[in-house]
Design a protein around this motif. Structure first.
Motif, short mmCIF file in Angstrom:
data_model
loop_
_atom_site.label_atom_id
_atom_site.label_comp_id
_atom_site.label_asym_id
_atom_site.label_seq_id
_atom_site.Cartn_x
_atom_site.Cartn_y
_atom_site.Cartn_z
N SER B 185 1.95 8.76 96.22
CA SER B 185 2.06 8.87 94.77
C SER B 185 0.67 8.82 94.17
O SER B 185 -0.30 8.49 94.85
CB SER B 185 2.89 7.71 94.21
OG SER B 185 2.27 6.49 94.60
N THR B 186 0.58 9.12 92.87
CA THR B 186 -0.73 9.02 92.21
C THR B 186 -1.06 7.58 91.84
O THR B 186 -2.18 7.31 91.42
CB THR B 186 -0.77 9.90 90.94
OG1 THR B 186 0.24 9.45 90.04
CG2 THR B 186 -0.55 11.37 91.28
N LEU B 212 6.41 11.89 92.37
CA LEU B 212 5.64 12.24 91.17
C LEU B 212 6.41 11.91 89.89
O LEU B 212 7.54 12.35 89.71
CB LEU B 212 5.30 13.74 91.20
CG LEU B 212 4.30 14.23 90.16
CD1 LEU B 212 2.94 13.56 90.32
CD2 LEU B 212 4.14 15.75 90.25
N CYS B 234 -2.89 15.70 89.96
CA CYS B 234 -2.63 16.39 91.23
C CYS B 234 -3.31 17.77 91.23
O CYS B 234 -3.90 18.18 92.24
CB CYS B 234 -1.13 16.56 91.45
SG CYS B 234 -0.31 15.06 91.96
N ALA B 246 7.72 17.70 95.48
CA ALA B 246 7.45 16.63 94.51
C ALA B 246 8.76 15.97 94.10
O ALA B 246 9.57 16.56 93.37
CB ALA B 246 6.73 17.20 93.29
#
Lengths: 429, 429
Positions: B185-186, B212, B234, B246
């Protein structure tokens, strides 16, 4: 007739002790005689039938508080349509071709599906209800039946026919059948007729089953016509002076919650049908917070297209957690209560919906052998989020075994399916 | 090995001819050799196995485009909890105790459930993925596997280990197994690491599987930290320069839809998990309108608690019709495409997801004998709104029969369930 269920994990449905492990249930005739820990089982209880529930979850029978059983004939017909197109161009024209006998077979198919998915009590409203009553009489299930007084041919109203229906069927079949008055809705009935229906229900000392505030369109129209909400209109006309099963209640104004709570109106939430038809999402957490009794219903098979309370229970829990963005908006035990004890309360059946000594023996056993339900670390989670209709192994209503090892004891399933397929071919062109 | 499926009603998954009645399917080795009307069946086709599909619906195998198969061990654990409490105080502490062998058994249980509910291809991401790969190799299913590079003990990152995993498993098992890079994940990866992961994926010529914009919290935090959305981040870091799966995409800003569409990012909608955890409701109709490919996933069994694509397909259709108050927001054929061809596209498997000559023989046969699915006036409605996981009778992947008459051909179901129950008892105290 006596039944002993041994080695059971029990979801009682009672709020103070929702799960009991390693317990027994003794059933004598139509009643639960005892629920006790296995270690306290008296050797004096002689059972005609013993069921080892080691690989089972035992629950109260589920309650489908709003359906139209005859509409199984229209299952999987006219999908992907706007509500008005669906109803007026497809469903009603097909329904106009249904004979009374067709409704008998449609109700039979509903009964098969409902018993096999663990439903033991229902509230049904439709046409040709003498034939549905016959099917429910034969079924062994409990049913609160409501016959439509609307004569769709000329839109005349036959309340006398409903009184006759009440006199014929109410409290018959070992009191498994009850009759409520059908008041279709505030948009098909005018205020005079609402008042008259309320009076008839009061005279009969029975309740009313109504569709209420299902769509935005209905909400808007009632305001335009009467300068008040559908709930206010019902209150004013005396509908809420008798016990009421109010299906849907999707579009409520702030005051409507207060009106429903004050009159102890029983709301039936039909999540699949409301979603499928694009009606919207009822604010069930708010109703529960206001102390309104909320039960669950499948609505008819034409707008669902299933009659599985396991699906509705799961969907109710999921949906409101998601909408509220709160995983506790509807807890597992609340979802179970909605499908069992709240449903029984909605139908005026205070003798069922909970597994306790003295209550009616209406209960189901779920197989826990499937891959999809294991491990069952928390039985409430398993019942609400993992269990499927096809897990239902045994169904007991009024102390009688109606489903055993997933097979119906006394209904010829193949025959009923064949009959309904034939009817569907005839009425759908 | 050749198989002939006769007298079939087929949901092809192809948009131009979604339903074919009275057709045959010929399978030779791993491929569909022909799909033709029964009247045109050539007597030259010699089948080792013939299946009469008179009482069946034939469909492409379903694709579960986002799951964590090892988490079946945690099914029905820690229900009714707020997300952070659930994850950090219950799920992760239990996961820390999982051995590699535990994950093998957890994946085996997932495989049993998925095959029995008609899933033939999946995208899986978790820990101890060598053991999951072994389970999927044995299973006969297709799987896009992603091994976490995060070492949770010290939060270090082992991308080299992911490259090694790729080299070991990618395109093995008759090419049924593929390996994508996991980018969790971010919020667990910083921008440097996102860039590095994107480079590695490019070098390997493979894709990335990422979570995401699942929660509002994640959306807010990314903005605070980076002054941009997760999708922008991203894009900027090169993640979207390779094929991407995603998962979730619940909380998108207007621009995010454009970014996902432009980069042909494959979104996986996980309705049950998003609802259950209170994450919210992704705007799937809007994504589809923008031309984004949307597939379906179950997420892990810990947050669902099922791995049935029939349930997700039904829920996706119901949910968005209800939210949009439009019964055509997601049509039956769109729901079926999401569960089949869109899923195949999301996993980069353009050889499957549709029943056509030349495609891989990945297909399922649903029994239509049940009361709950009859009458089947419209097969698409029946598949989306009436069918249940338990209707799956036969599953064929890569031309091999893995499930027949609802029984697994080569997996010992009882043994696997017993193992997983034992593991659950050990790790959950």
């Amino acid at each position: 007739m006596s039944i002993l269920i041994k080695n059971a994990t029990i979801i009682t449905g009672a709020t103070d002790a929702m799960v009991l492990t390693d317990h027994c249930i003794g059933i004598k005739d139509d009643l639960i005689e005892f629920v006790c820990p296995s270690s306290e089982l008296s050797s004096e209880f002689q059972a005609d039938t013993a069921i080892d529930a080691r690989d089972m979850l035992v629950m109260p029978g589920l309650v489908n508080a709003h359906t139209h059983s005859g509409t199984t004939i229209l299952r999987n017909y006219a999908g992907d349509k706007k509500l008005e197109d669906w109803l007026f161009n497809h469903i009603i024209p097909a329904e106009m071709k249904l004979t009374p006998e067709d409704v008998y077979w449609g109700a039979k198919l509903a009964i098969i599906e409902m018993l096999k998915s663990g439903t033991t009590s229902i509230a049904d409203m439709y046409w040709h209800m003498d034939y549905a009553a016959q099917a429910f009489q034969e079924s062994g299930m409990r049913a609160v039946l409501s016959k439509s007084p609307l004569m769709f041919k000329d839109m005349s109203v036959d309340l006398a026919g409903c009184v006759e229906y009440y006199n014929k069927w109410h409290n018959t079949a070992d009191e498994r059948l009850k009759v409520y008055l059908e008041v279709h809705s505030t948009y098909l009935y005018n205020p005079d007729l609402l008042e008259e229906a309320a009076k008839v229900a009061k005279q009969l000392n029975t309740g009313i089953h109504i569709h209420l505030l299902e769509t935005k369109h209905e909400q808007r129209e009632t305001y335009q016509k009467y300068k008040m909400s559908g709930a206010e209109l019902c209150e004013k006309c005396g509908i809420f002076d008798v016990p009421v099963i109010a299906a849907h209640c999707v579009h409520l104004d702030e005051q409507d919650y207060e009106i429903l709570a004050r009159h102890k109106v029983n709301v039936v939430h039909n999540p699949s049908s409301n979603l499928k038809l694009g009606s919207g999402i009822a604010n069930v957490p708010k109703m529960l917070q206001r102390g309104i009794n909320v039960a669950l219903g499948t609505d008819g098979a034409a707008s669902n297209n299933n009659l599985s309370l396991f699906k509705e229970m799961n969907l109710a829990a999921l949906l409101h957690n998601g909408v509220a963005e709160d995983p506790l908006a509807i807890t597992s035990s609340q979802a179970i209560a909605m499908a069992t004890s709240n449903g029984a309360q909605a139908l005026g059946l205070n003798t069922t919906g909970v597994l306790q000594a003295g209550k009616k023996a209406d209960l189901i056993l779920l197989s826990t052998k499937g891959a999809h339900i294991n491990p069952i670390t928390e039985p409430l989670s398993a019942a609400v989020y993992s269990a499927q209709a096809s897990d239902v192994d045994t169904v007991i209503v009024d102390g009688k075994i109606l489903l055993a090892n997933k097979e119906l004891v006394s209904i010829d399933e193949e025959l009923v399916i064949a009959k309904v397929k034939e009817i569907a071919r005839r009425i759908i062109e």
